[in-house]
Design a protein around this motif. Structure first.
Motif, mmCIF file in Angstrom:
data_model
loop_
_atom_site.group_PDB
_atom_site.id
_atom_site.type_symbol
_atom_site.label_atom_id
_atom_site.label_comp_id
_atom_site.label_asym_id
_atom_site.label_seq_id
_atom_site.Cartn_x
_atom_site.Cartn_y
_atom_site.Cartn_z
ATOM 1 N N ASP A 110 1.013 10.161 9.639
ATOM 2 C CA ASP A 110 1.681 9.369 8.594
ATOM 3 C C ASP A 110 0.615 8.914 7.597
ATOM 4 O O ASP A 110 -0.378 8.301 7.982
ATOM 5 N N PRO A 111 0.798 9.219 6.305
ATOM 6 C CA PRO A 111 -0.294 8.998 5.345
ATOM 7 C C PRO A 111 -0.393 7.573 4.804
ATOM 8 O O PRO A 111 -1.330 7.274 4.063
ATOM 9 N N ARG A 112 0.541 6.705 5.140
ATOM 10 C CA ARG A 112 0.505 5.376 4.509
ATOM 11 C C ARG A 112 -0.795 4.651 4.850
ATOM 12 O O ARG A 112 -1.444 4.942 5.862
ATOM 13 N N SER A 113 -1.186 3.709 4.010
ATOM 14 C CA SER A 113 -2.406 2.957 4.297
ATOM 15 C C SER A 113 -2.097 1.499 4.603
ATOM 16 O O SER A 113 -2.947 0.770 5.098
ATOM 17 N N ASP A 114 -0.866 1.077 4.322
ATOM 18 C CA ASP A 114 -0.494 -0.308 4.616
ATOM 19 C C ASP A 114 0.510 -0.304 5.771
ATOM 20 O O ASP A 114 1.603 0.271 5.650
ATOM 21 N N PHE A 115 0.121 -0.915 6.877
ATOM 22 C CA PHE A 115 0.960 -0.875 8.075
ATOM 23 C C PHE A 115 1.653 -2.202 8.339
ATOM 24 O O PHE A 115 2.232 -2.402 9.400
ATOM 25 N N GLN A 161 -3.136 2.951 11.979
ATOM 26 C CA GLN A 161 -2.201 1.895 12.366
ATOM 27 C C GLN A 161 -2.784 1.003 13.456
ATOM 28 O O GLN A 161 -2.681 -0.220 13.401
ATOM 29 N N ASN A 189 -1.390 6.817 15.751
ATOM 30 C CA ASN A 189 -1.926 6.813 14.392
ATOM 31 C C ASN A 189 -3.131 5.879 14.380
ATOM 32 O O ASN A 189 -2.989 4.653 14.525
ATOM 33 N N ASP A 225 4.357 -3.674 7.541
ATOM 34 C CA ASP A 225 5.746 -3.784 8.019
ATOM 35 C C ASP A 225 6.003 -2.992 9.305
ATOM 36 O O ASP A 225 7.144 -2.917 9.765
ATOM 37 N N THR A 226 4.971 -2.458 9.931
ATOM 38 C CA THR A 226 5.127 -1.875 11.269
ATOM 39 C C THR A 226 4.563 -2.809 12.343
ATOM 40 O O THR A 226 4.567 -2.464 13.526
#
Lengths: 298, 298
Positions: free
Chosen positions: B16-21, B85, B82, B23-24
């Motif tokens: 998963d490429p997102r950098s802001d976690f 994450q 991840n 909201d997980t």
């Protein structure tokens, strides 16, 4: 398939004389958060369990399961369970089970590790849930592979800290063995010792037929003593067969006249293939065995 | 000692490429019910974990711990974590840690077994909590006993389903070994193979000094590769000592010029007695080793 029931059990001392345990059993929403992240069951697999089959609301072999829970507790240095309380918990859960087959699970955990106060004693709960249709395994049978358990026959008596006779929550290896069996195109596994003896399946006992004699590995600490295996042996004896416990070499599996994996929920599953080789199946006897296992038993 | 912090982690795919976690990651009350009774971590010890030491808010060796979490996941057929994450989860938990020593625990579970829908994928959480004062173990040292692990040296490569190189939640045997050590008047245990080789302690790695060489059992699948052991070896090399991995016979323990049990939270504990016999302790080197382990490390 969607009903489910759960009870938190507040453990009382084994010798607590009360006869009404209602206020030690709290019904909870089985899908809601119920356990703290400090639970040692979840952090360390540090606890014990039993799975009880339920047929038309009747929990099977409750006495034997609660006796084994007490045996596991003793091996794990957990406080002895109060048998009457666990009977009450089973009865309460069984009352929620509809017609057909269900499973009740009892869990006794080391407890919750709390930073502020240290360990506060055991926690416990019971669940009831529907079970999947097991008729395929009971009639078509299962394909099994043998897997090395890494341990020799003497390990259990030499090293009781391996907890080999206790039904602990530390089942990661059992689950990995089932995944390995599936990778090999099979349904289940049978563990062998490094010196070539039969132990048990990851979640079942092994029964081998040799002529008119039915044998199972002796439960001398290295394996669990199967409650369903005990029931099947009683039934076989009542029907004129002879049964026995043996230190069973792996070669006895390949030479078997029939073989079953027996457990509380799947009941008797005939083994049709072992490590890819065909095994004889006695469909009639298997059907009678499962009919017996589906009848109410205490 | 009473603060405590917990985060539920909603696992995302390894790629998963997102950098802001943000909201997980959901902060929860660490003492409130958070996990369902269907958790496979609690029912089967089916999951993996890491424990990370924190000094003055700095989490130690995070990279190595997250790499080992990924290695354990692979051995257990769990979805790859991840890394970014988990770094974010560690950073979030570390931000809650006050001055002094704390511990962050990461748990990745097989998930929740739901009667209605089957397994729904992994669940995960992280906790932070204060740690007890470890200065006694680090200075006065620990008494250890050797215990048979029941397995031979070849078991790990022969039988990967034994998960010997994975840090699973199935730690009931590790906990039982520590209880056995206490029964024998000791503080800790060192596991041996049945063919007489050194493995590891139930929650630590073993380092042996022989002259000016420091050795530890080779982590070829039968044991965890200790993150603290790796750090100590780096430090020893930087200070002109030689280090090595060996297939270490049990006799090497009794002949050691010094011995330590090293782990993320207790750090380096010199072994003062092995099976009742005195061992040499190098107090100065041990103090320097612990000073290093208490300095910020990445």
């Amino acid at each position: 398939m969607s009903w489910r029931f759960a009870l938190i059990v507040a453990p009382v001392a084994a010798d607590d004389p009360r006869s009404d345990f209602a206020d030690t059993l709290s019904v909870i929403d089985p899908d809601a958060p119920a356990l703290s992240v400090g639970e040692l069951s979840t952090q360390r697999g540090d606890g014990i369990f039993e799975t009880i089959g339920v047929v038309d609301g009747h929990p099977q072999e409750v006495e034997a399961h609660i006796a084994r829970l007490a045996h596991s507790a003793s091996l794990c240095d957990l406080p002895a369970p109060n048998a009457a309380q666990w009977h009450a918990a089973v009865d309460r859960a069984a009352a929620e089970c509809p017609a057909g087959e269900s499973a009740i699970k009892l869990i006794l955990s080391r407890g919750v590790e709390r930073a502020a106060t240290g360990l506060e004693g055991p926690t416990a709960w019971a669940t009831a849930s529907p079970v999947a249709d097991m008729s395929g395994a009971r009639t078509t049978g299962v394909r099994a592979v043998t897997l090395d358990r890494g341990l020799d026959s003497g390990a259990a008596s030499r090293a009781p800290w391996l907890l080999l006779g206790a039904k602990t929550l530390s089942y990661a290896v059992n689950m990995a063995a089932l995944r390995e069996a599936r990778r090999r195109g099979a349904d289940d596994a049978i563990f062998l010792t490094t010196d070539g003896y039969v132990l048990e399946a990851p979640t079942a006992s092994v029964i081998v037929r040799r002529g008119d004699t039915f044998v199972t590995p002796e439960p001398t600490g290295g394996i669990l003593h199967g409650t369903t295996q005990l029931s099947v042996f009683d039934w076989l004896e009542d029907n004129g067969h002879s049964t026995g416990y043996e230190h069973l070499p792996a070669a006895a599996l390949a030479d078997a006249d029939a073989m079953w994996l027996v457990s509380s929920v799947r009941l008797a599953a005939p083994v049709t293939h072992l490590d890819g080789a065909d095994l004889p199946v006695d469909a009639e006897l298997t059907a009678a065995m499962n009919a017996y296992l589906l009848s109410p038993r205490d």
